[in-house]
Design a protein around this motif. Structure first.
Motif, PDB file in Angstrom:
ATOM      1  N   TRP A   1       0.886  -1.783  -0.070  1.00 54.72           N
ATOM      2  CA  TRP A   1       0.324   0.088   0.158  1.00 54.72           C
ATOM      3  C   TRP A   1       1.228   1.453  -0.107  1.00 54.72           C
ATOM      4  N   SER A   2       1.959   1.394   0.687  1.00 55.22           N
ATOM      5  CA  SER A   2       3.138   2.113   0.707  1.00 55.22           C
ATOM      6  C   SER A   2       3.207   2.738  -0.473  1.00 55.22           C
ATOM      7  N   VAL A   3       4.047   1.488  -1.801  1.00 56.68           N
ATOM      8  CA  VAL A   3       4.036   1.615  -3.192  1.00 56.68           C
ATOM      9  C   VAL A   3       2.317   2.062  -3.487  1.00 56.68           C
ATOM     10  N   VAL A   4       1.380   1.962  -3.569  1.00 58.65           N
ATOM     11  CA  VAL A   4       0.837   2.475  -4.138  1.00 58.65           C
ATOM     12  C   VAL A   4       0.224   3.819  -3.917  1.00 58.65           C
ATOM     13  N   VAL A   5       0.702   4.306  -2.183  1.00 62.45           N
ATOM     14  CA  VAL A   5       0.376   5.568  -2.257  1.00 62.45           C
ATOM     15  C   VAL A   5       1.450   6.633  -3.690  1.00 62.45           C
ATOM     16  N   LEU A   6       2.702   5.965  -3.230  1.00 61.44           N
ATOM     17  CA  LEU A   6       3.502   6.434  -3.639  1.00 61.44           C
ATOM     18  C   LEU A   6       3.442   6.479  -5.507  1.00 61.44           C
ATOM     19  N   ILE A   7       3.133   5.597  -6.231  1.00 62.99           N
ATOM     20  CA  ILE A   7       2.581   5.615  -7.497  1.00 62.99           C
ATOM     21  C   ILE A   7       1.691   6.333  -7.596  1.00 62.99           C
ATOM     22  N   VAL A   8       0.579   6.162  -6.947  1.00 68.20           N
ATOM     23  CA  VAL A   8      -0.422   7.670  -7.432  1.00 68.20           C
ATOM     24  C   VAL A   8      -0.264   8.707  -7.215  1.00 68.20           C
ATOM     25  N   VAL A   9       1.043   9.645  -5.835  1.00 74.00           N
ATOM     26  CA  VAL A   9       1.468  10.812  -6.048  1.00 74.00           C
ATOM     27  C   VAL A   9       1.891  10.768  -7.178  1.00 74.00           C
ATOM     28  N   GLN A  10       3.319  10.222  -7.301  1.00 75.85           N
ATOM     29  CA  GLN A  10       4.291  10.490  -8.451  1.00 75.85           C
ATOM     30  C   GLN A  10       3.263  10.213  -9.955  1.00 75.85           C
ATOM     31  N   THR A  11       2.592   9.354  -9.794  1.00 83.08           N
ATOM     32  CA  THR A  11       1.691   9.910 -11.088  1.00 83.08           C
ATOM     33  C   THR A  11       1.230  10.950 -11.286  1.00 83.08           C
TER      34      THR A  11
ATOM     35  N   ALA B   1       1.890  13.505 -10.122  1.00 80.82           N
ATOM     36  CA  ALA B   1       3.419  15.274 -10.126  1.00 80.82           C
ATOM     37  C   ALA B   1       4.010  15.111 -11.637  1.00 80.82           C
ATOM     38  N   THR B   2       4.073  13.657 -12.104  1.00 82.18           N
ATOM     39  CA  THR B   2       4.227  13.707 -13.376  1.00 82.18           C
ATOM     40  C   THR B   2       3.630  14.232 -14.679  1.00 82.18           C
ATOM     41  N   LEU B   3       2.068  13.723 -13.952  1.00 75.81           N
ATOM     42  CA  LEU B   3       1.222  15.044 -15.022  1.00 75.81           C
ATOM     43  C   LEU B   3       1.592  16.095 -14.852  1.00 75.81           C
TER      44      LEU B   3
ATOM     45  N   TRP C   1       6.708  12.149 -19.510  1.00 76.24           N
ATOM     46  CA  TRP C   1       5.288  12.034 -19.440  1.00 76.24           C
ATOM     47  C   TRP C   1       5.179  10.101 -18.979  1.00 76.24           C
ATOM     48  N   ALA C   2       5.359   9.934 -20.562  1.00 76.78           N
ATOM     49  CA  ALA C   2       4.978   8.896 -21.196  1.00 76.78           C
ATOM     50  C   ALA C   2       5.756   7.519 -20.493  1.00 76.78           C
ATOM     51  N   VAL C   3       6.834   7.879 -20.774  1.00 73.15           N
ATOM     52  CA  VAL C   3       7.690   6.944 -19.723  1.00 73.15           C
ATOM     53  C   VAL C   3       7.322   6.596 -18.327  1.00 73.15           C
ATOM     54  N   GLY C   4       7.429   7.334 -17.515  1.00 74.76           N
ATOM     55  CA  GLY C   4       7.104   7.852 -16.427  1.00 74.76           C
ATOM     56  C   GLY C   4       5.536   7.022 -15.930  1.00 74.76           C
ATOM     57  N   VAL C   5       4.707   7.262 -16.522  1.00 76.70           N
ATOM     58  CA  VAL C   5       3.492   7.202 -16.675  1.00 76.70           C
ATOM     59  C   VAL C   5       2.838   5.297 -16.732  1.00 76.70           C
ATOM     60  N   LEU C   6       4.156   4.754 -18.256  1.00 76.32           N
ATOM     61  CA  LEU C   6       4.178   3.566 -17.948  1.00 76.32           C
ATOM     62  C   LEU C   6       5.167   2.824 -17.062  1.00 76.32           C
ATOM     63  N   PHE C   7       6.081   3.208 -16.270  1.00 73.82           N
ATOM     64  CA  PHE C   7       6.341   2.608 -14.899  1.00 73.82           C
ATOM     65  C   PHE C   7       5.593   2.559 -14.186  1.00 73.82           C
ATOM     66  N   ASN C   8       5.169   3.318 -14.087  1.00 74.44           N
ATOM     67  CA  ASN C   8       4.441   3.360 -12.712  1.00 74.44           C
ATOM     68  C   ASN C   8       2.877   2.870 -13.124  1.00 74.44           C
TER      69      ASN C   8
ATOM     70  N   PHE D   1      11.881  17.431 -12.499  1.00 72.26           N
ATOM     71  CA  PHE D   1      11.820  16.420 -10.477  1.00 72.26           C
ATOM     72  C   PHE D   1      11.505  18.133 -10.213  1.00 72.26           C
ATOM     73  N   THR D   2      10.498  19.039 -10.744  1.00 68.16           N
ATOM     74  CA  THR D   2      10.203  20.603 -10.499  1.00 68.16           C
ATOM     75  C   THR D   2       8.395  19.393 -10.349  1.00 68.16           C
ATOM     76  N   VAL D   3       8.013  20.149  -9.430  1.00 68.70           N
ATOM     77  CA  VAL D   3       6.900  20.170  -8.678  1.00 68.70           C
ATOM     78  C   VAL D   3       5.769  21.466  -8.923  1.00 68.70           C
ATOM     79  N   GLY D   4       4.848  22.262  -9.959  1.00 70.24           N
ATOM     80  CA  GLY D   4       4.685  23.129  -9.777  1.00 70.24           C
ATOM     81  C   GLY D   4       4.960  24.521  -9.406  1.00 70.24           C
ATOM     82  N   GLY D   5       6.512  23.972 -10.586  1.00 68.87           N
ATOM     83  CA  GLY D   5       7.006  25.665 -10.526  1.00 68.87           C
ATOM     84  C   GLY D   5       8.066  26.013  -9.014  1.00 68.87           C
TER      85      GLY D   5
END
Length: 124
Positions: free
Chosen positions: A9-19, A21-23, A32-39, A90-94
């Motif tokens: 479940w920690s990994v699931v939370v990590l994946i959701v947040v990463q996805t 942030a990637t988008l 973006w595409a590579v990040g979403v596919l890895f997630n 690596f930047t989120v929201g500028g």
């Protein structure tokens, strides 16, 4: 709840947040595409382990370790220690402070996921 499920479940939370942030990042569409596919692949691994926790957790451990490395690289890039050319990813929201906080939190979450998912020797 056992360690394996908490780790999954920690990994699931990590994946959701990463996805998310990637988008929301300003990086190139290819990244973006590579990040979403890895997630998505990591989410599938988490699903398989949650479905059958007695099976091998090593693929999910590898994904978690990879995410840990990615976020450590993000921290080092944003801090100016290394130059990767991926600072936009690596930047989120500028915002640099928000981005550093994001990287610290996700690095820690990935480290705990690895710790929780690693098999423990039987005591006996």
């Amino acid at each position: 709840m056992d360690r394996t499920r908490v780790g999954c479940w920690s990994v699931v939370v990590l994946i959701v947040v990463q996805t998310l942030a990637t988008l929301l990042s300003g990086g190139p569409a290819e990244l973006w595409a590579v990040g979403v596919l890895f997630n998505a692949a990591a989410a599938f691994s988490a699903f398989l382990v949650l479905r059958r926790p007695d099976r091998s957790r090593w693929p999910l451990v590898a994904w978690s370790a990879g995410f840990f490395g990615w976020h450590v690289t993000g921290l080092l890039s944003l801090a100016g220690v290394v130059t990767t050319g991926l600072e936009a990813m690596f930047t989120v929201g500028g915002d640099l402070r928000l981005s550093l906080l994001y990287q610290v939190v996700l690095t820690t979450l990935a480290a705990f996921a690895v710790h929780l998912l690693l098999p423990r020797p039987n005591r006996g």
